[in-house]
Design an enzyme around this catalytic site. Structure first.
Site, mmCIF file in Angstrom:
data_model
loop_
_atom_site.group_PDB
_atom_site.id
_atom_site.type_symbol
_atom_site.label_atom_id
_atom_site.label_comp_id
_atom_site.label_asym_id
_atom_site.label_seq_id
_atom_site.Cartn_x
_atom_site.Cartn_y
_atom_site.Cartn_z
ATOM 1 C CG HIS A 274 -13.748 2.560 3.188
ATOM 2 N ND1 HIS A 274 -14.590 3.462 3.804
ATOM 3 C CD2 HIS A 274 -12.504 2.881 3.588
ATOM 4 C CE1 HIS A 274 -13.884 4.292 4.550
ATOM 5 N NE2 HIS A 274 -12.590 3.966 4.426
ATOM 6 N NE ARG B 164 -6.209 1.485 -0.110
ATOM 7 C CZ ARG B 164 -6.277 2.662 0.483
ATOM 8 N NH1 ARG B 164 -5.186 3.225 0.942
ATOM 9 N NH2 ARG B 164 -7.421 3.262 0.620
ATOM 10 C CD GLU C 263 -9.193 -1.807 4.018
ATOM 11 O OE1 GLU C 263 -9.416 -1.001 3.123
ATOM 12 O OE2 GLU C 263 -8.905 -1.475 5.181
ATOM 13 C CG ASN D 262 -1.866 1.135 1.290
ATOM 14 O OD1 ASN D 262 -1.803 2.045 0.464
ATOM 15 N ND2 ASN D 262 -2.745 1.108 2.266
ATOM 16 N NE ARG E 120 -11.499 12.091 4.115
ATOM 17 C CZ ARG E 120 -11.342 10.770 4.047
ATOM 18 N NH1 ARG E 120 -12.378 9.966 4.121
ATOM 19 N NH2 ARG E 120 -10.142 10.264 3.890
#
Ligand code: ADP
Length: 401
Positions: free
Chosen positions: A183, A93, A387, A7, A244
């Site tokens: 996601h 990823r 993940e 990643n 956010r």
């Protein structure tokens, strides 16, 4: 079979070496401050092997970072494999696959070109992911297969009525403005695990997957396919998150920008980095801090958590309506896996639609569990996301053909 999962960020690179068939993790770690003063972390998962914690390693580019990872993995004393030949493939990823990728793909020259085309959609993330792939090719050669696994791919099954924005149609046609969702790797993993836990096929289930972490999104998964999700064209949409804002009336932008003479970059910086539960509470983006502050009497910390939980509850209702029912609700990621009180608050009041929590069963963290009452029509599940394992599994299945 061993898969190296990468990643890559702009100045960091997370890695794991794992076996997708058994799920066994051999080693994991992190390269940080790439291009600055390189710090290397290596955590072998085998008894007796030495951990390296943020040690100095020169990493002017991602290539030296990948080389450092490989050196550590095959190290005579502290390595976990004998040689690089024991790495069967690399899974990367990649944040944005646009509309070009609805599943993971073997990386070829054409795929690299298509990834470049997706850069305008994720200008902060995709270039770093591409750099990570190029670094692996440079260090490992072209013979080790590499696979791209996209955050967006799982959501490519959404119908147009869910992914379109009510803007002039040409912004979709010409500029690819639509809901993509993120996601995806996590929502896919936990929905597959949910099916396994319930002893059903994914095709037989209507699921609502709540990935609640620092970034949060909720996805409706009908018959194993994403049919709606709360993040949008960017990850700024949907729930209020750590920092956010989530969904808001676009008219607010014009009002605030005019009033405070702000340009769009300043406004977006506020929406991305200074809003969410951090902005409302003025305390922290971390839900643990908010819980503690609320206990100490900080009303705004309580309000921020209430707003977040209420947002999740509304999405659950919306997605149950969208699918015409729901068999199970899944909680995952930092908050979903750890905060019993937030799970309880989110699920409370949903008894009318067949959701009945078991407070005692809910008193659990970080492991797969059914947390609804035995007679709950809708099952509520805690499923830790993974993940990296999903990326390794996708990579393995593509490499095996
Ligand atoms: P990311 O989106 O960065 O991957 P994570 O999924 O790791 O985030 O979630 C991080 C968040 O999980 C933290 O900000 C924290 O608020 C929350 N979290 C972790 N443990 C707990 C806990 N015990 N109770 C409440 N929240 C928690």
């Amino acid at each position: 079979m061993n898969i190296l999962v990468i990643n890559a960020g702009s100045s960091s690179l997370k890695y794991q070496l794992l076996n997708p068939e058994t799920g066994v993790l051999l080693a994991k770690g992190l390269c940080e401050r790439i291009g600055i003063d390189g710090k290397f972390t290596y955590k072998p998962q085998i008894e007796g092997k030495q951990v390296l914690d943020a040690v100095d390693v020169a990493m002017p580019t991602h290539s030296e970072a990948i080389q450092a990872v490989l050196n550590a993995l095959v190290d005579k004393d502290n390595g976990v494999i004998g040689s690089m030949k024991e790495i069967d493939a690399v899974g990367h990823r990649v944040v944005h696959g646009g509309e070009a990728f609805n599943k993971s793909v073997l990386i070829t020259d054409e795929v690299m070109k298509a990834l470049e085309d997706c850069i305008p959609l994720a200008p902060l993330h995709n270039p770093a992911n591409i750099t990570g792939i190029n670094a692996c090719t440079a260090v490992m050669g072209k013979d080790v297969p590499q696979v791209a696994v996209f955050d967006t791919a799982f959501h490519q099954t959404m119908p147009a009525k869910a992914y379109m924005y009510a803007l002039p149609y040409e912004y979709y046609e010409n500029d690819k403005v639509r809901r993509y969702g993120f996601h995806g790797t996590s929502h896919k993993y936990v929905s597959q695990r949910a099916a396994a836990m319930l002893g059903k096929k994914p095709e037989e289930l209507k699921l609502i997957s709540c990935h609640l972490g620092n970034g949060s999104s909720v996805t409706a998964v009908d018959g194993g396919k994403s049919v709606d999700t709360s993040m949008g064209f960017t990850p700024l949409a949907g729930l209020p998150m750590g920092t956010r804002a989530g969904d808001l009336d676009a008219g607010i932008l014009q009002y605030l920008m005019n009033k405070y003479d702000m340009n769009i970059d300043t406004m977006l910086d506020i929406l991305n980095k200074k809003s969410g539960v951090q902005g409302v509470s003025g305390v922290s983006s971390d839900f643990r801090d908010l819980e503690n502050a609320h206990k100490d009497g900080n009303e705004r910390a309580g309000l921020a958590v209430d707003m977040f939980n209420y947002g999740v509850k509304k999405l659950i209702g919306a997605y149950a309506a969208a699918m015409g029912g729901v068999d199970a609700i899944i909680f995952t990621a930092g908050v979903g896996e750890n905060s019993a009180s937030q799970r309880l608050d989110i699920a409370s009041g949903l008894e009318f639609m067949g959701v009945k929590m078991d407070a005692e069963a809910n008193n659990v963290r970080g492991k797969e569990a059914v947390i609804s009452a035995a007679d709950s029509k809708v099952k509520v599940l805690l499923i830790p996301t993974n993940e990296e394992l999903m990326i390794a599994m996708d990579t393995a299945s593509i490499v095996k053909g």
